[in-house]
Design an enzyme around this catalytic site. Structure first.
Site, PDB file in Angstrom:
ATOM      1  NE  ARG A  46      -3.343  -0.222   3.065  1.00  0.00           N
ATOM      2  CZ  ARG A  46      -4.667  -0.331   3.118  1.00  0.00           C
ATOM      3  NH1 ARG A  46      -5.239  -1.489   2.871  1.00  0.00           N
ATOM      4  NH2 ARG A  46      -5.427   0.697   3.427  1.00  0.00           N
ATOM      5  CE1 TYR A  52      -4.606   7.394  -2.265  1.00  0.00           C
ATOM      6  CE2 TYR A  52      -4.814   6.517  -0.048  1.00  0.00           C
ATOM      7  CZ  TYR A  52      -5.249   7.369  -1.043  1.00  0.00           C
ATOM      8  OH  TYR A  52      -6.319   8.195  -0.804  1.00  0.00           O
ATOM      9  CD  GLU A 101       5.777   6.127   3.200  1.00  0.00           C
ATOM     10  OE1 GLU A 101       6.493   7.144   3.221  1.00  0.00           O
ATOM     11  OE2 GLU A 101       5.292   5.628   4.229  1.00  0.00           O
ATOM     12  CB  VAL A 118     -15.264  -1.949   3.416  1.00  0.00           C
ATOM     13  CG1 VAL A 118     -15.477  -0.601   4.091  1.00  0.00           C
ATOM     14  CG2 VAL A 118     -15.960  -3.062   4.189  1.00  0.00           C
ATOM     15  CB  VAL A 119     -19.313   1.445   1.968  1.00  0.00           C
ATOM     16  CG1 VAL A 119     -20.772   1.783   1.677  1.00  0.00           C
ATOM     17  CG2 VAL A 119     -18.968   1.834   3.409  1.00  0.00           C
ATOM     18  CG  PHE A 124     -19.709  -5.055   3.349  1.00  0.00           C
ATOM     19  CD1 PHE A 124     -18.885  -6.066   2.894  1.00  0.00           C
ATOM     20  CD2 PHE A 124     -19.518  -4.580   4.648  1.00  0.00           C
ATOM     21  CE1 PHE A 124     -17.881  -6.608   3.702  1.00  0.00           C
ATOM     22  CE2 PHE A 124     -18.525  -5.110   5.471  1.00  0.00           C
ATOM     23  CZ  PHE A 124     -17.703  -6.118   4.992  1.00  0.00           C
ATOM     24  CD  GLN A 158     -10.729  -6.096   9.781  1.00  0.00           C
ATOM     25  OE1 GLN A 158     -10.962  -6.866  10.709  1.00  0.00           O
ATOM     26  NE2 GLN A 158     -10.582  -6.519   8.530  1.00  0.00           N
TER      27      GLN A 158
END
Length: 325
Positions: A142, A145, A147, A187-188, A191, A209
């Site tokens: 990741r 993005y 850094e 995630v939204v 789902f 998490q």
């Protein structure tokens, strides 16, 4: 008339920002996007307005446009999108902001940089305050993005100190709502799309998490206030997000209930460098911007579900021929 450039203007946040800005008729809004993750359908209604213009252009290439304000929103913002082209993402973060800073310097414009809560990495301070310097992995999957955005912040403040360039920096936490791409991997959207199609909801790891979810209208208002209503000497960075904190399991259960879905919740391996906690301390935004988010998660999810139903099924009820995960 105020000339305003929104980079990434066909993306999720950029298009919502453009829609907010064009409501003020004295604004001439120019959206710039290379359409790597941005979508023309996000701005199709704006294209008919006399105070809106779209330019297809890659931010890593300099473009000379006289402007008064620049909102730099250009960058893939979901892990699947930026991991598809990690070196390209780093170039967007660094070369893109350099080009925008040069433009701001030339025309004495104000540059508002869209930074991210990802600069905090796997936080050892909770909730995250702006003074926390973070715990990011500079060589992880990741990092292009994380850094990239950290370097972009550094460049903004260096230009301000060295050249007097006018800057504002906001750190954006998880945001959701209309104009999200159903395929963006956040995630939204994952789902909701899974739930309304009756597909199993994929929760990574044990689902404990946490994240904080801000409805896009609230976020855009915070960004607008930072650019237009904050003192000139207030540069940021300032956290913008909803401090309500939910586990991934809680979010999945809320989505299943809100959609009336029969989907099950299944667990998948946790991705590399996925933070276990993320929640903004918005004390600074409250004090300086007089900003607090107003839309609760349950209400925002209902709005988002309505949007995704329309995107996937349209008005006919038949699913559109889009590639949906």
């Amino acid at each position: 008339m105020k000339k305003i450039l929104v980079t990434g203007g066909a993306g999720f946040l950029g298009s919502n920002l453009c829609a907010r800005l064009v409501r003020e008729k004295e604004n001439q809004v120019i959206a710039m996007d290379n359409l790597f993750t941005g979508r023309m359908e996000n701005i199709k209604d704006l294209m008919e307005l006399p105070n809106f213009t779209f330019i297809e252009h890659d931010i890593t290439q300099y473009l000379d446009i006289p402007v008064d304000q620049i909102y730099n929103a250009a960058c893939p913002a979901s892990p699947p999108a930026y991991q598809k082209s990690p070196t390209g993402t780093t170039k967007i973060c660094i070369l893109g902001v350099l080009n925008m800073l040069e433009l701001a310097k030339k025309y004495d414009a104000v540059l508002l940089q869209f930074s991210t809560s990802e600069v905090y990495g796997e936080p050892e301070v909770h909730p995250q305050v702006e003074g926390y310097r973070g715990n990011a992995n500079p060589i992880g999957v990741r990092s292009c993005y994380d850094e990239g955005k950290r370097c972009a912040e550094s460049l903004c403040f260096d230009y301000h100190r060295e050249f007097g360039t006018k800057i504002k920096v906001v750190r954006i936490f998880n945001t959701y709502g209309p104009n999200m791409d159903p395929n963006d991997g956040r995630v939204v959207s994952n789902f909701v799309v899974q739930a309304i199609q009756g597909i199993d909801l994929t929760v990574y790891g044990d689902g404990m998490q946490t994240r904080s979810f801000c409805y896009v209208d609230d976020l855009i208002e915070g960004i607008y206030k930072m650019m237009n209503n904050s003192p000139e000497e207030f540069l940021g960075p300032v956290n913008l997000g909803n401090p309500g904190e939910f586990t991934m399991l809680e979010l999945a259960e809320k989505v299943v209930a809100a959609t009336g879905s029969t989907s099950r919740i299944v667990h998948c391996p946790l991705p590399s460098d996925d933070p276990t906690q993320r929640r903004p301390d918005i004390t600074l935004a409250k004090e300086v911007l007089e900003w607090v988010p107003k839309v609760a998660l349950d209400e925002g999810l209902q709005r988002a579900i309505g949007y995704f139903r329309t995107v996937l099924f349209g008005n006919s009820g038949a699913i559109h021929s889009r590639e949906i995960p």
